[in-house]
Write an enzyme that holds these catalytic residues in place. Structure first.
Site, PDB file in Angstrom:
ATOM      1  N   ARG A 118     -48.294 100.512  95.727  1.00 30.72           N
ATOM      2  CA  ARG A 118     -47.076  99.897  95.159  1.00 30.72           C
ATOM      3  C   ARG A 118     -46.915 100.375  93.719  1.00 30.72           C
ATOM      4  O   ARG A 118     -46.914  99.577  92.778  1.00 30.72           O
ATOM      5  CB  ARG A 118     -47.166  98.377  95.211  1.00 30.72           C
ATOM      6  N   GLN A 123     -42.149 104.037  94.719  1.00 30.42           N
ATOM      7  CA  GLN A 123     -41.171 102.992  95.023  1.00 30.42           C
ATOM      8  C   GLN A 123     -40.124 103.434  96.057  1.00 30.42           C
ATOM      9  O   GLN A 123     -39.723 102.647  96.900  1.00 30.42           O
ATOM     10  CB  GLN A 123     -40.453 102.583  93.736  1.00 30.42           C
ATOM     11  N   ASP A 126     -41.310 102.852  99.628  1.00 28.96           N
ATOM     12  CA  ASP A 126     -41.960 101.568  99.880  1.00 28.96           C
ATOM     13  C   ASP A 126     -41.230 100.779 100.976  1.00 28.96           C
ATOM     14  O   ASP A 126     -40.303 100.017 100.715  1.00 28.96           O
ATOM     15  CB  ASP A 126     -41.995 100.795  98.551  1.00 28.96           C
ATOM     16  N   SER A 129     -41.156  96.907 100.568  1.00 24.52           N
ATOM     17  CA  SER A 129     -40.111  96.345  99.705  1.00 24.52           C
ATOM     18  C   SER A 129     -38.751  96.377 100.396  1.00 24.52           C
ATOM     19  O   SER A 129     -38.012  95.390 100.360  1.00 24.52           O
ATOM     20  CB  SER A 129     -40.018  97.121  98.394  1.00 24.52           C
ATOM     21  N   TYR A 224     -50.641  92.293  93.780  1.00 28.82           N
ATOM     22  CA  TYR A 224     -50.745  91.310  94.853  1.00 28.82           C
ATOM     23  C   TYR A 224     -51.328  90.003  94.328  1.00 28.82           C
ATOM     24  O   TYR A 224     -52.027  89.978  93.311  1.00 28.82           O
ATOM     25  CB  TYR A 224     -51.603  91.856  95.994  1.00 28.82           C
TER      26      TYR A 224
END
Ligand code: NAD
Length: 377
Positions: A118, A123, A126, A129, A224
Site C-alpha cells: 500500500r 496506488q 491497488d 482500495s 494497517y
C-alpha cells in the site's frame, strides 16, 4: 505474448474491460477472452471483438494464453492443471490455503494483486482500495434502502424530519467513502477508527471523530490497524456502545489483515438500538464486526435489520470492472518489460505480489524471496 481473460465463476465482474484491451493490444500483445466473460458487467463479446480481442471457449483460452488474468483464482482442480507461464489474480493467501497448495503443484508464476504494497507508487494498482471504495458507497445506499426512515433532514407541510444519524466503524478506504456518501445523502455522520491517522481524514469529510484514548502506536504496521490492548478494547466497547444506541445506521468496515474481524457490536448493543435501525457489516466474510451478522444474509434481530456482505463491488460490476482493469493494466506495466514477461525481483511491487515462482510458493518463505532478490541484483 498472449494474455487470456477468464470469465469469473461466482462474480459479476470481469478482470479486463474492452476499452483497455483496445489501448493495450499491440503487435506483440494479443488478448484472448473467454466467451461471455463480460456479460454480467454489461460488456458483450461483440464489444471485446471490436476492441481487437479474440473470443474463445475457456479451455482454449487456458491452452493458448501465456499470461492468464482473473479476479478470483480458478478452482483448485483447474489451478493444479494450468500449464501457462503466469497467472495474475487475487489469492488472499492469508485467508485462503487452497490456492497456495494448488500453486505448489503447478509450475505457474502467480501474482496476487491483493499483496501489492500500500505505497504511494503502487496506488494506481491497488485493487483493495478501488473495491473498498465501491463497497463503502454501496453500503450507504443499501442502508438507505433498508432504513424505514429518511436520511436527510426535511421540513414539510406534514412536519419536520430530523437527519438520520450514521455511525461508521472503521475509517479506512471503505469507511471514508461511506462517510462521504452518507454526508451527500444529508445524514449526520460520526466515525471511529483505532488508527489515530484516521481522525484528520474523518474530520476533513465533515464528520465527527469518536476518539478512544490510549490507542497503540501503529506507525510500523504499513497503514494497517494493529491489535489493541484489553484495556483499550474495554474503553472502546463502552464508548462505542453509547454511540451505537443513538444511531439509526451503523456501517462497519473494520478488518485485521489475516485475522478474524474484531467484534465491535455485541448482541446486547444491538438490543439497545432503536427499532428500525440498520447495521451493514462489510467485514461479514471474515466473521463480521457485529456478533449477530450472517455473511451474505439479511436478518432481523428483533426490530433491528442486519445485512452482512463483503462483496458489494459485485453489485456494481460495471464500474468495479473498469477500476479493476485499470489497476491490472498498471500492474502489467510494472511486471512486463517492453511487453515481455521479465519479473524484476528488485522491484518491491513485483517481489511482494509474487506468491509462487516456478513451482515454489514464495508467500511465507522469506528465504526463497531473498534468493530471488539476490539473483536479480
Ligand atoms: P482495512 O480494510 O484493513 O480496515 C478498515 C479500517 O478498519 C481501517 O481503517 C482499520 O484501521 C479499521 N479497524 C481495524 N480494527 C478496528 C477496530 N477494532 N475498531 C475500529 N476500526 C478498526 O483498511 P484499508 O481501507 O484497506 O486501509 C488500510 C490502510 O492502508 C489505511 O491506513 C489506508 O489509509 C492505507 N492505504 C494506503 C494506500 C496507499 O498509500 N497506497 C492505499 C489504500 C489504503
Amino acid at each position: 505474448m498472449k494474455i487470456g481473460i477468464l470469465k469469473e465463476k461466482n462474480d459479476n465482474r470481469v478482470a479486463y474491460i474492452p476499452e483497455l484491451i483496445a489501448k493495450s493490444k499491440s503487435e506483440k500483445t494479443e488478448f484472448l477472452v473467454e466467451k461471455g466473460a463480460g456479460a454480467n458487467s454489461y460488456f458483450s463479446d461483440m464489444d471485446y471483438v471490436e476492441s481487437g480481442a479474440k473470443i474463445l471457449e475457456r479451455a482454449k483460452v487456458i491452452a493458448e494464453a501465456d499470461l492468464l488474468i482473473s479476479i478470483i483464482p480458478p478452482e483448485e482442480e483447474e489451478l493444479t492443471q494450468l500449464t501457462n507461464k503466469v497467472l495474475v489474480s487475487s489469492f488472499q493467501p492469508f485467508n485462503n490455503k487452497y490456492p497456495l497448495n494448488a500453486l505448489s503443484a503447478s509450475s505457474i508464476d502467480a501474482f496476487s494483486l491483493d499483496m501489492i504494497p500500500r505505497t504511494t507508487i503502487a496506488q494506481s494498482m491497488d485493487i483493495l482500495s478501488s473495491m473498498a471504495s465501491i463497497a463503502g458507497y454501496k453500503a450507504v445506499l443499501k442502508a438507505a434502502e433498508l432504513l424505514p426512515r429518511y436520511f436527510p433532514m426535511l421540513t414539510t407541510a406534514a412536519g419536520s424530519i430530523p437527519p438520520a444519524k450514521v455511525l461508521i466503524l472503521g475509517a479506512g478506504v471503505a469507511g471514508l467513502q461511506a462517510i462521504a456518501t452518507a454526508k451527500r445523502l444529508g445524514s449526520k455522520v460520526e466515525a471511529f477508527d483505532t488508527r489515530l491517522a484516521a481522525k484528520e481524514e474523518v474530520m476533513s469529510l465533515g464528520a465527527k471523530f469518536v476518539e478512544v484514548e490510549g490507542a497503540k502506536d501503529d506507525k510500523d504496521a504499513g497503514g494497517y490497524a494493529v491489535e489493541q490492548s484489553e484495556e483499550y478494547k474495554q474503553k472502546q466497547k463502552a464508548l462505542i456502545k453509547e454511540h451505537i444506541i443513538k444511531s439509526d445506521v451503523v456501517i462497519t468496515t473494520a478488518q485485521l489483515r489475516g485475522k478474524p474481524a474484531p467484534t465491535l457490536i455485541t448482541k446486547e448493543m444491538v438490543e439497545g438500538m432503536r427499532p428500525g435501525s440498520v447495521i451493514i457489516d462489510l467485514a461479514a466474510s471474515t466473521g463480521g464486526n457485529c456478533e449477530l451478522t450472517k455473511n451474505k444474509k439479511l436478518i432481523k434481530h428483533g426490530d433491528i435489520i442486519i445485512y452482512g456482505d463483503s462483496d458489494l463491488p459485485n453489485d456494481m460490476p460495471m464500474h468495479a470492472s473498469q477500476l479493476y482493469s485499470k489497476n491490472i493494466a498498471n500492474f502489467l506495466n510494472t511486471l512486463l518489460q517492453e511487453e515481455t514477461y521479465q519479473p524484476d525481483f528488485n522491484n518491491q511491487i513485483v517481489r511482494e505480489s509474487c506468491v509462487a515462482y516456478q513451482g515454489k510458493v514464495l508467500y511465507g518463505n522469506p528465504e526463497e524471496v531473498e534468493a530471488l532478490t539476490s539473483a536479480a541484483s
